[in-house]
Each structure stands twice: as structure tokens, then as C-alpha cells.
Design a protein around this motif. Sequence first.
Motif, PDB file in Angstrom:
ATOM      1  N   THR A 180       0.841  -1.189   0.000  1.00 54.12           N
ATOM      2  CA  THR A 180       0.000   0.000   0.000  1.00 54.12           C
ATOM      3  C   THR A 180       0.878   1.241   0.000  1.00 54.12           C
ATOM      4  O   THR A 180       1.881   1.305   0.707  1.00 54.12           O
ATOM      5  CB  THR A 180      -0.906   0.020   1.254  1.00 54.12           C
ATOM      6  N   MET A 181       0.495   2.222  -0.814  1.00 49.84           N
ATOM      7  CA  MET A 181       1.244   3.475  -0.862  1.00 49.84           C
ATOM      8  C   MET A 181       0.274   4.625  -1.102  1.00 49.84           C
ATOM      9  O   MET A 181      -0.811   4.429  -1.652  1.00 49.84           O
ATOM     10  CB  MET A 181       2.294   3.436  -1.974  1.00 49.84           C
ATOM     11  N   ASP A 182       0.639   5.826  -0.693  1.00 47.08           N
ATOM     12  CA  ASP A 182      -0.153   7.007  -1.021  1.00 47.08           C
ATOM     13  C   ASP A 182       0.773   8.141  -1.433  1.00 47.08           C
ATOM     14  O   ASP A 182       1.972   8.124  -1.158  1.00 47.08           O
ATOM     15  CB  ASP A 182      -1.090   7.410   0.121  1.00 47.08           C
ATOM     16  N   TYR A 183       0.204   9.129  -2.102  1.00 49.68           N
ATOM     17  CA  TYR A 183       0.984  10.212  -2.701  1.00 49.68           C
ATOM     18  C   TYR A 183       0.043  11.372  -2.985  1.00 49.68           C
ATOM     19  O   TYR A 183      -1.182  11.207  -3.080  1.00 49.68           O
ATOM     20  CB  TYR A 183       1.644   9.740  -4.009  1.00 49.68           C
ATOM     21  N   SER A 184       0.607  12.565  -3.115  1.00 50.37           N
ATOM     22  CA  SER A 184      -0.183  13.733  -3.483  1.00 50.37           C
ATOM     23  C   SER A 184      -0.520  13.652  -4.965  1.00 50.37           C
ATOM     24  O   SER A 184       0.354  13.388  -5.793  1.00 50.37           O
ATOM     25  CB  SER A 184       0.595  15.025  -3.199  1.00 50.37           C
ATOM     26  N   HIS A 185      -1.780  13.876  -5.282  1.00 54.01           N
ATOM     27  CA  HIS A 185      -2.196  13.728  -6.669  1.00 54.01           C
ATOM     28  C   HIS A 185      -1.598  14.801  -7.587  1.00 54.01           C
ATOM     29  O   HIS A 185      -1.477  15.958  -7.232  1.00 54.01           O
ATOM     30  CB  HIS A 185      -3.722  13.790  -6.779  1.00 54.01           C
ATOM     31  N   SER A 186      -1.216  14.355  -8.741  1.00 56.54           N
ATOM     32  CA  SER A 186      -0.764  15.144  -9.872  1.00 56.54           C
ATOM     33  C   SER A 186      -0.705  14.121 -10.995  1.00 56.54           C
ATOM     34  O   SER A 186      -1.407  13.117 -10.958  1.00 56.54           O
ATOM     35  CB  SER A 186       0.598  15.790  -9.607  1.00 56.54           C
ATOM     36  N   THR A 187       0.145  14.326 -11.987  1.00 61.64           N
ATOM     37  CA  THR A 187       0.401  13.287 -12.986  1.00 61.64           C
ATOM     38  C   THR A 187       1.756  12.675 -12.669  1.00 61.64           C
ATOM     39  O   THR A 187       2.768  13.376 -12.642  1.00 61.64           O
ATOM     40  CB  THR A 187       0.407  13.864 -14.418  1.00 61.64           C
ATOM     41  N   HIS A 188       1.775  11.367 -12.407  1.00 60.28           N
ATOM     42  CA  HIS A 188       2.977  10.710 -11.923  1.00 60.28           C
ATOM     43  C   HIS A 188       3.258   9.421 -12.682  1.00 60.28           C
ATOM     44  O   HIS A 188       2.353   8.791 -13.234  1.00 60.28           O
ATOM     45  CB  HIS A 188       2.836  10.320 -10.438  1.00 60.28           C
ATOM     46  N   SER A 189       4.529   9.023 -12.627  1.00 53.52           N
ATOM     47  CA  SER A 189       4.932   7.674 -13.012  1.00 53.52           C
ATOM     48  C   SER A 189       5.214   6.915 -11.729  1.00 53.52           C
ATOM     49  O   SER A 189       6.103   7.277 -10.962  1.00 53.52           O
ATOM     50  CB  SER A 189       6.182   7.708 -13.897  1.00 53.52           C
ATOM     51  N   LEU A 190       4.421   5.878 -11.493  1.00 53.51           N
ATOM     52  CA  LEU A 190       4.554   5.072 -10.283  1.00 53.51           C
ATOM     53  C   LEU A 190       5.112   3.712 -10.679  1.00 53.51           C
ATOM     54  O   LEU A 190       4.516   3.004 -11.492  1.00 53.51           O
ATOM     55  CB  LEU A 190       3.190   4.922  -9.617  1.00 53.51           C
ATOM     56  N   VAL A 191       6.272   3.370 -10.128  1.00 52.19           N
ATOM     57  CA  VAL A 191       6.942   2.119 -10.494  1.00 52.19           C
ATOM     58  C   VAL A 191       7.081   1.235  -9.265  1.00 52.19           C
ATOM     59  O   VAL A 191       7.575   1.682  -8.228  1.00 52.19           O
ATOM     60  CB  VAL A 191       8.335   2.384 -11.105  1.00 52.19           C
ATOM     61  N   ALA A 192       6.653  -0.011  -9.387  1.00 50.47           N
ATOM     62  CA  ALA A 192       6.838  -1.005  -8.336  1.00 50.47           C
ATOM     63  C   ALA A 192       7.801  -2.059  -8.866  1.00 50.47           C
ATOM     64  O   ALA A 192       7.508  -2.740  -9.852  1.00 50.47           O
ATOM     65  CB  ALA A 192       5.510  -1.640  -7.948  1.00 50.47           C
TER      66      ALA A 192
END
Length: 206
Positions: free
Chosen positions: A140-152
Motif C-alpha cells: 500500500t502506498m499514497d501520494y499527493s495527486h498530480s500526474t505521476h509515473s509510479l513504479v513497483a
Amino acid sequence: MTIADTDDDGLSDGLEVHVFGTDPTKEDTDNDGISDGLEAAAAGFNASVAILPENWIRMQLSWSTYTLDVLTNSSVIGVTFNSTAKELTLSVAGAGGTTGMTNLTVPKAIISSSSNVKIYLDNQPIAFQMNEGVESYFITMDYSHSTHSLVASFGASVAPTGGQDLLMIVAAILAVGICGVALILRQRRSRRRPDQSNADEQSSVK
């Protein structure tokens, strides 16, 4: 009467538009003599997308005997998974001033060690929570919204590939049929996670 599979190629219109990027009105989008459904089956890849209450999105990416589950309140612009590098890339977006949340259910079989799991937001490591179930890890992860590249990254502990190299990886994935997913979903998101059914089964990874 509503037709779920207009071109009768074995893929529903929704999957063709939101997942495979093929033409739901043409049985063989690339005119190579093989139907879109057969190409997806031959690749050993399957995907499903569902819109849940509160406008959360659930995606299930399946290949071989594995299924990777993605649950998010962000808009999903694009998804790629490299099963060789064991790396999932999500392009996510959301209204400024709101919080994005993404939850992954990952089979233990594709994670050699929990210490190898790393999450990156725009190429920078971010904190995450990881719990262990009987057959899967719950991340589980959270982040401030914008346009992002999220890599796991579930493999070796290295920084994710970005920019031009990422485009090359995506092209390679599509070429060998491992996985290519394109989603354009414009939804309002809620901060509340609707599905906590696995929470009681999870125990913290030491």
C-alpha cells in the motif's frame, strides 16, 4: 440488445478499448491473419478492469499461473508490466490537493525477497507499507495527486528505468506479448479504499 463483443474475436469491447488498445469493430486489428482474441491468448496474457464503488479502479493482470491485482483511486493513463524485470509501471493522475492511493496484491512466487521490493514515484523512492499473506504480499502506498509515473519493482534492488529506455522496454514487451496495457479512464476519485477484505489476513513483514 447490447453486444459485449462486437467483432466476435473473443475479447469484450471494453477490454479491447481500455486494455489491449485494439479495434472492437475489427476481428483482426493489425490485419496479420490472426484474430485479436487468438493473439491475446497466444501471449498467455489476460487483463480485466472494473470500476468499483467510490470510483476506485481494480485491474487484474494475469500471465502464466500468476495474477497481479492493482487497486487505485487515481485515474490510470497507462500500465506496463515487464515480467522479466519484475517491474510494474503505472501512469497515474488526479486532482491537485487530493491524495492518491494504490494497493497491490503480488504473488509471493514472483518476489524472491521482500527486501527487493521498491516503490518509486517519478524516479524517486517513496515509503510504502507491505504486509504478508499466505500466498501474496499486500503493498500500500499514497501520494499527493498530480500526474505521476509510479513504479513497483519486485526484483533486484535497482532504480527503475525511465525516459527513452522505458519506451524501449514497453516496445519490447509488446513485441513478445508479455504485457501491454493502455487505459484512459477519467473518473472522480475518493480517498476511501472500498475493499478491506484482506486486511485481517495480513501480518507485517519484519
